[in-house]
Design an enzyme around this catalytic site. Structure first.
Site, mmCIF file in Angstrom:
data_model
loop_
_atom_site.group_PDB
_atom_site.id
_atom_site.type_symbol
_atom_site.label_atom_id
_atom_site.label_comp_id
_atom_site.label_asym_id
_atom_site.label_seq_id
_atom_site.Cartn_x
_atom_site.Cartn_y
_atom_site.Cartn_z
ATOM 1 C CD GLU A 331 56.597 106.461 26.681
ATOM 2 O OE1 GLU A 331 56.777 107.699 26.643
ATOM 3 O OE2 GLU A 331 56.811 105.774 27.700
ATOM 4 C CE LYS A 444 45.698 109.654 44.216
ATOM 5 N NZ LYS A 444 47.008 109.059 44.171
ATOM 6 C CD1 TRP A 449 42.098 112.907 43.716
ATOM 7 C CD2 TRP A 449 42.672 112.926 41.545
ATOM 8 N NE1 TRP A 449 42.124 111.613 43.272
ATOM 9 C CE2 TRP A 449 42.469 111.597 41.949
ATOM 10 C CE3 TRP A 449 43.032 113.195 40.233
ATOM 11 C CZ2 TRP A 449 42.631 110.530 41.090
ATOM 12 C CZ3 TRP A 449 43.198 112.142 39.363
ATOM 13 C CH2 TRP A 449 42.998 110.809 39.783
HETATM 14 P P1 AMP Z 1 59.189 112.320 28.475
HETATM 15 O O1 AMP Z 1 58.778 111.090 27.799
HETATM 16 O O2 AMP Z 1 60.423 112.178 29.296
HETATM 17 O O3 AMP Z 1 59.283 113.471 27.518
HETATM 18 O O4 AMP Z 1 58.055 112.701 29.534
HETATM 19 C C1 AMP Z 1 56.715 112.815 29.165
HETATM 20 C C2 AMP Z 1 55.922 113.394 30.305
HETATM 21 O O5 AMP Z 1 56.318 114.752 30.543
HETATM 22 C C3 AMP Z 1 54.447 113.502 30.028
HETATM 23 O O6 AMP Z 1 53.773 112.269 30.216
HETATM 24 C C4 AMP Z 1 54.020 114.565 31.024
HETATM 25 O O7 AMP Z 1 53.865 114.029 32.331
HETATM 26 C C5 AMP Z 1 55.208 115.491 31.042
HETATM 27 N N1 AMP Z 1 54.942 116.635 30.165
HETATM 28 C C6 AMP Z 1 55.360 116.837 28.907
HETATM 29 N N2 AMP Z 1 54.947 118.038 28.443
HETATM 30 C C7 AMP Z 1 54.212 118.599 29.452
HETATM 31 C C8 AMP Z 1 53.492 119.830 29.609
HETATM 32 N N3 AMP Z 1 53.462 120.755 28.663
HETATM 33 N N4 AMP Z 1 52.854 120.033 30.771
HETATM 34 C C9 AMP Z 1 52.886 119.132 31.772
HETATM 35 N N5 AMP Z 1 53.559 117.965 31.689
HETATM 36 C C10 AMP Z 1 54.207 117.697 30.551
#
Ligand code: AMP
Length: 547
Positions: A331, A444, A449
């Site tokens: 997004e 939780k 958390w």
């Molecule tokens: P996507 O749209 O499939 O790329 O997924 C996005 C989600 O991936 C984000 O909202 C995060 O939950 C996770 N995400 C992306 N980069 C990171 C990061 N460096 N560390 C932790 N979670 C991440």
């Protein structure tokens, strides 16, 4: 009073036109599905993308029509990136790792008119083509003589035969910069996938931002290997930033194993690579036992899921490569934050710098972010208070394509719309954001958390652990308790008790997992991220030990 500057729309065609005119000899190297190495350059990519544009005109496709791809990272895919969007159509990159039923669902939802695919994915196309009535043209991304005679796909053409008759000159149309340029569906771990529909303006602003020194620092002196697929949020925008700056691009094609990636990095003098942690895990596992080193690689952007500290240390200490931790989302086109140090951090001891490098980083200009509690109250930037992470900016979605259920945005008191990311995070006084968890993965326990990422990172720092996933298990007293699911490295010898002992002193006692479950593999989603939903299903009969 208006300024008196030229009002030129920000269009993707201007990037490829610029690349052709100003750094046409910049190399584009691809490992093809056939296995050989193909050499091209920005001028060739530009000329052939113009043939693509003519080809789409000849099929009488309208502005806004969706042209889908099911393809690896390669030069033909790159030509489609520019030819499709540049001519006013919408490039729809589909993730081939999805189940064929999901692929068909996505094609139908997007109402794609053309689908171009690498021959690797012919079986998927054979499975779905009869269920996709909107697709009028199927293109196999191959030479004319490689087109199978009996594919069963009606009117299948080879890409090379399709573009061959068309000229290499083309006048790119001019239109509103807010026109849609490309689209990408989210991974859809819950419910049906949703599509982000990017515009020319959002893509160009994102490409400028991605190239900034404190972001990916992309320049004409770089040779870049995007391991991150072009079907995953436009390979994090790298194709556009590379064309803008004239850096060399190196595409791995279908050979995504550690050995092939390492060899390509070395043979093409790659200075910068980008990918999700699981890919790098495979490469490091290949390099260590063979005593391999990098010659030119100096930095890598790792994002998509949390980068384990052990990986940052291994890259730095064993190979002299800086890891830049990045956070983003489909997004967000996808870049939101990137972790680089500030001047004042350079004199800090290594251990202190490491604490910063582990965070997901600072907002890139263009993105604004804040954390809020359940009632929507903004939380302080003290590195301790955590809350739901909200973002806004010109490359953040305002709505989903054919979105059902209304706008995803949350309005603030000034009527500004913020996109709720679904992540829980802290932000410190220096503006560094750290993801604690996906809101649905937070554990939780007794009203407190526990960050599953923290628990996983500790396990990953153990020498015998290849992969670790922490999930919460229902508990009668504490609500939930964490357990850690672990894949051991080959030949690693350690017990459940030893790993639990390893946690002592590394985290608060009550945060130490109640159990370790050893497994052969952890389910991965279509973009290489751990699929905790599936893992939880697999653990549905699991019972916590009585402590
Ligand atoms: P996507 O749209 O499939 O790329 O997924 C996005 C989600 O991936 C984000 O909202 C995060 O939950 C996770 N995400 C992306 N980069 C990171 C990061 N460096 N560390 C932790 N979670 C991440």
């Amino acid at each position: 009073m208006f300024g008196l500057m030229q009002n030129q729309p920000l269009l993707i065609s201007s990037i490829i036109e610029f690349a052709q005119r100003h750094h046409g000899d910049g190399e584009v190297v691809s490992r093809r599905v056939e296995g050989d190495i193909h050499r091209s350059n920005w001028a060739q990519i530009a000329l052939r993308s113009k043939r693509v544009a003519h080809g789409l005109d000849a099929w009488k496709l309208q502005s806004g029509d969706r042209i889908a791809t099911l393809a690896w990272n390669g030069y033909r895919h790159l030509e489609l990136y520019f030819g499709v969007s540049g001519s006013g159509r919408v490039l729809h990159t589909i993730n081939p790792r999805l189940h064929p039923d999901q692929v068909a669902w996505i094609i139908n939802h997007a109402q794609d008119q053309v689908l171009a695919f690498d021959m690797t994915f012919l079986p998927i196309i054979q499975a779905v083509h009869s269920k996709c009535p909107t697709v009028q043209h199927w293109i196999a991304l191959c030479d004319a003589d490689k087109l199978p005679a009996d594919s069963g796909i009606p009117n299948l053409v080879s890409y090379e035969a399709w573009v061959k008759p068309f000229p290499e000159t083309y006048v790119w149309p001019k239109f509103d910069e807010n026109t849609a340029s490309s689209m990408c569906y989210t991974s859809g771990t819950t419910g049906n996938p949703k599509a982000a529909l990017y515009s020319h303006r959002s893509t160009i602003l994102h490409a400028y931002a991605a190239a900034l020194p404190d972001v990916m620092c992309i320049s004409a002196r770089d040779a870049i290997l995007p391991v991150v697929p072009m079907f995953h949020v436009n390979a994090w925008g790298i194709p556009y930033s590379a064309a803008m700056t004239g850096s060399k691009l190196v595409f791995p094609g279908a050979a995504m194993d550690g050995k092939s990636i390492y060899e390509l990095i070395e043979s093409e003098g790659v200075t910068f690579a980008a990918g999700v942690p699981t890919v790098w895990q495979m490469m490091l596992s290949h390099m260590k036992p063979h005593g391999l080193k990098f010659t030119k690689l100096n930095r890598t952007v790792i994002g998509g899921s949390a980068c384990p500290p052990a990986m940052i240390t291994a890259f730095k200490d064993d190979y002299g490569v800086d890891v830049l931790h990045a956070w983003g989302m489909t997004e967000l086109s996808p870049l939101g934050t990137l972790c680089t140090l500030k001047n004042k951090h350079l004199s800090l001891p290594e251990a202190e710098q490491m604490k910063i490098r582990l965070k997901q980083g600072r907002a890139i200009f263009g993105i604004d972010m804040k954390i809020v509690d359940d009632a929507g109250n903004e939380q302080p930037h003290d590195g301790k208070a955590y809350g739901d992470l909200l973002v806004k900016g010109p490359w953040v979605v305002a709505d989903y394509y054919h979105g059902e259920g209304g706008s995803p945005l949350v309005q603030d008191a000034n009527g500004e719309g913020w996109f709720p990311t679904g992540d829980v995070a802290t932000i410190d006084a220096d503006g560094y954001m750290q993801i604690t968890d996906r809101s649905k993965d937070v554990i939780k326990s007794g009203g407190e958390w526990i960050s599953s990422i923290d628990i996983e990172n500790i396990a990953m720092s153990h020498a015998g652990v290849l992969m670790a996933a922490c999930v919460g298990i229902k508990h009668p007293k504490w609500d939930e308790r964490p357990i850690v699911v672990v894949v051991k490295k080959p030949d690693a010898q350690f017990s459940r008790e030893e790993l639990l002992k390893y946690y002592e002193g590394k985290t608060a006692k009550w945060q130490i997992p109640d159990d370790v479950v050893f497994v052969e593999s952890i389910p991965l989603g279509a973009t290489g991220k751990m699929l905790k939903t599936k893992l939880r299903e697999q653990l549905k009969d699991y019972v916590l030990p009585t402590l």
